[in-house]
Enzyme design. Structure first.
Site, short mmCIF file in Angstrom:
data_model
loop_
_atom_site.label_atom_id
_atom_site.label_comp_id
_atom_site.label_asym_id
_atom_site.label_seq_id
_atom_site.Cartn_x
_atom_site.Cartn_y
_atom_site.Cartn_z
N ASP A 247 0.86 -1.18 0.00
CA ASP A 247 0.00 0.00 0.00
C ASP A 247 0.90 1.23 0.00
OD1 ASP A 247 -3.24 0.34 0.78
OD2 ASP A 247 -2.01 2.13 1.08
N ALA A 277 1.76 0.95 -6.10
CA ALA A 277 1.48 -0.39 -6.60
C ALA A 277 1.93 -0.59 -8.05
CB ALA A 277 -0.02 -0.67 -6.48
N ASP A 297 -7.25 -4.60 -5.00
CA ASP A 297 -8.43 -3.85 -4.54
C ASP A 297 -8.11 -2.36 -4.54
OD1 ASP A 297 -10.90 -3.22 -3.48
OD2 ASP A 297 -10.33 -3.67 -1.42
N CYS A 337 -14.06 -0.48 -7.52
CA CYS A 337 -15.13 0.16 -6.74
C CYS A 337 -15.57 1.46 -7.40
CB CYS A 337 -14.71 0.37 -5.29
SG CYS A 337 -13.26 1.41 -5.11
N1 SAH Z 1 -8.43 -3.98 0.42
C1 SAH Z 1 -8.58 -3.00 1.47
C2 SAH Z 1 -9.13 -1.68 0.97
C3 SAH Z 1 -8.31 -1.01 -0.10
S1 SAH Z 1 -8.66 0.67 -0.31
C4 SAH Z 1 -9.42 -3.58 2.59
O1 SAH Z 1 -10.03 -4.65 2.42
O2 SAH Z 1 -9.48 -2.97 3.66
C5 SAH Z 1 -7.45 1.18 -1.43
C6 SAH Z 1 -6.04 1.34 -0.87
O3 SAH Z 1 -5.18 1.68 -1.95
C7 SAH Z 1 -5.87 2.44 0.16
O4 SAH Z 1 -5.35 1.89 1.34
C8 SAH Z 1 -4.84 3.41 -0.46
O5 SAH Z 1 -3.89 3.88 0.49
C9 SAH Z 1 -4.16 2.52 -1.46
N2 SAH Z 1 -3.56 3.19 -2.63
C10 SAH Z 1 -4.07 4.20 -3.37
N3 SAH Z 1 -3.28 4.47 -4.43
C11 SAH Z 1 -2.24 3.60 -4.37
C12 SAH Z 1 -1.10 3.35 -5.17
N4 SAH Z 1 -0.88 4.06 -6.29
N5 SAH Z 1 -0.27 2.37 -4.80
C13 SAH Z 1 -0.48 1.64 -3.70
N6 SAH Z 1 -1.55 1.82 -2.89
C14 SAH Z 1 -2.41 2.78 -3.22
#
Ligand code: SAH
Length: 393
Positions: A247, A277, A297, A337
């Site tokens: 993350d 990511a 996700d 989402c």
């Molecule tokens: N799967 C999680 C919810 C994910 S929400 C659960 O079940 O609780 C999406 C997440 O993506 C957030 O925590 C956010 O910090 C992260 N995020 C957003 N952009 C990102 C990026 N470019 N690289 C990595 N993480 C990222």
């Protein structure tokens, strides 16, 4: 009463009980309704269609409260919230989870209102000018129907700007601890109500976490966009061989580590990667690393319909990389989402991603948001969370 009159032929959506009136459908505004005030929605022959809130700044110019002539007041909101609670009570008895969504906006006929409940604390988001206008009545109705006095607001969301509202967060009433521990499927999770993302926890993935965990026993798992590691905890608790959580938010991963400890899982043998990511997946590909299960996700890439094309490129990129990182027979659990992106388009994007990645795959399961996030039958936008479990050849 202030009214809007729709153009001829532009009343079809409302007649089919869709709760939104777009600015382009409006012929004329009668009177001078303020932001969030209730107006009558009339067809081109001045026939009553609905009562809705007026939002002069937004493309969604009105959101429907009711298709009947009735008073919009505390009693109205009490009834609507009670209906939401009753809907959930039917299935809530089957689990002992301590957190769930009480009100899910348009799908619960409360456009723009989100209410999540964590161990007897309500976290609310007022996302439309209509619910903002009736804030006092809604808060009173929430307290009456739930018996909960403790309310924290997390309306620090940029969509409020589209409604001509500024962001707001803070304690409304009662007392909230800085962090609390909820239980979900016999696992514990730390929730930081004031500082976490959204209202603190992604309750919508509850059902899917259980399903995905079923594929993780003895497997090497890569959980991308892990937030506070909920999928990782489920995977590790179901005896995954190894779990990597990725993350870009370091506070989120810090909580994820603490969630491992809370559940007596081996925090040190797991990997915690604070990185973008897109870059990290490329890095893994260069390193030649492979996984048995990959969970994607990501956050909402598309907020409005206009952003869908750009979002599609983002989804395709991460899904292509994930397919390439899967061992033969491996599982990709991939989610979107973005409400503006249909299930059909999402499937097409994932299919194109496999093609570009040079991988053949099939869909084993289709997933969606949990039962406490119902989908209004006349509100397809409510089906915002879409998931596919794919198996590569
Ligand atoms: N799967 C999680 C919810 C994910 S929400 C659960 O079940 O609780 C999406 C997440 O993506 C957030 O925590 C956010 O910090 C992260 N995020 C957003 N952009 C990102 C990026 N470019 N690289 C990595 N993480 C990222």
């Amino acid at each position: 009463m202030n009214s809007i009159i729709l153009k001829p032929q532009k009343d079809k959506a409302i007649r089919h009980r869709h709760p939104w009136v777009f600015s382009g459908a409006i012929e004329k505004v009668i009177g001078f309704p303020g932001n969030g005030e209730t107006i009558q929605i009339l067809d081109s022959r001045n026939q009553f269609l609905a009562l809705g809130s007026y939002s002069p700044n937004s493309q969604i110019r009105s959101r429907v409260w009711t298709f009947r002539k009735e008073a919009i007041d505390q009693q109205f909101f009490r009834q609507r919230i009670q209906n939401s609670i009753d809907r959930r009570n039917k299935f809530r008895q089957e689990c002992d989870d301590s957190a769930w969504r009480i009100v899910h906006g348009e799908s619960d006929l409360m456009p723009g209102l989100i209410v999540d409940q964590y161990n007897g604390i309500m976290v609310v988001q007022f996302l439309s000018s209509g619910v903002e206008y009736y804030r006092k009545d809604i808060l009173a109705a929430l307290k009456e129907t739930t018996g909960i006095n403790c309310i924290y607001e997390r309306s620090d969301v940029d969509v409020r700007r589209l409604e001509g509202l500024s962001e707001r967060s803070g304690l409304i009433s009662g007392d909230t601890p800085k962090e609390l521990i909820i239980t979900e499927d016999n696992k514990k999770f730390l929730v930081q109500i004031a500082t976490g993302q959204k209202t603190g926890f992604y309750l919508d993935q509850r059902v899917n976490r259980k399903i995905v965990a079923g594929y993780c026993a003895q497997k090497e798992v890569l959980n991308v966009f892990s937030y506070t590691g909920a999928f990782s905890v489920y995977a590790a608790a179901n005896n995954a061989a190894h779990v990597v959580s990725v993350d870009s938010s370091s506070p989120a991963l810090e909580v994820a580590r603490r969630n491992f400890i809370l559940n007596d899982l081996d925090v040190n043998s797991a990997e915690w990667i604070v990185e973008d990511a897109f870059q990290y997946l490329r890095k893994l590909r260069t390193q030649g690393r492979q996984f048995d299960v990959i969970i994607l996700d990501p956050p909402k890439f598309a907020v409005t319909a206009k952003q869908v094309e750009k979002a599609a490129r983002g989804y395709k990129d991460i899904n292509m990389l994930a397919f390439q990182l899967l061992r033969p027979g491996g599982i990709l659990a991939t989610f979107s989402c973005s409400g503006g992106l249909s299930e059909a388009l999402f499937q097409k994007i994932v299919a194109d991603a496999a093609l570009d990645g040079g991988v053949d795959a099939v869909i084993l399961e289709r997933l969606q948001q949990g039962l406490d996030h119902p989908i209004g039958l006349n509100f397809p936008e409510g089906a915002y969370l879409k998931g596919l479990i794919c198996m590569r050849d």
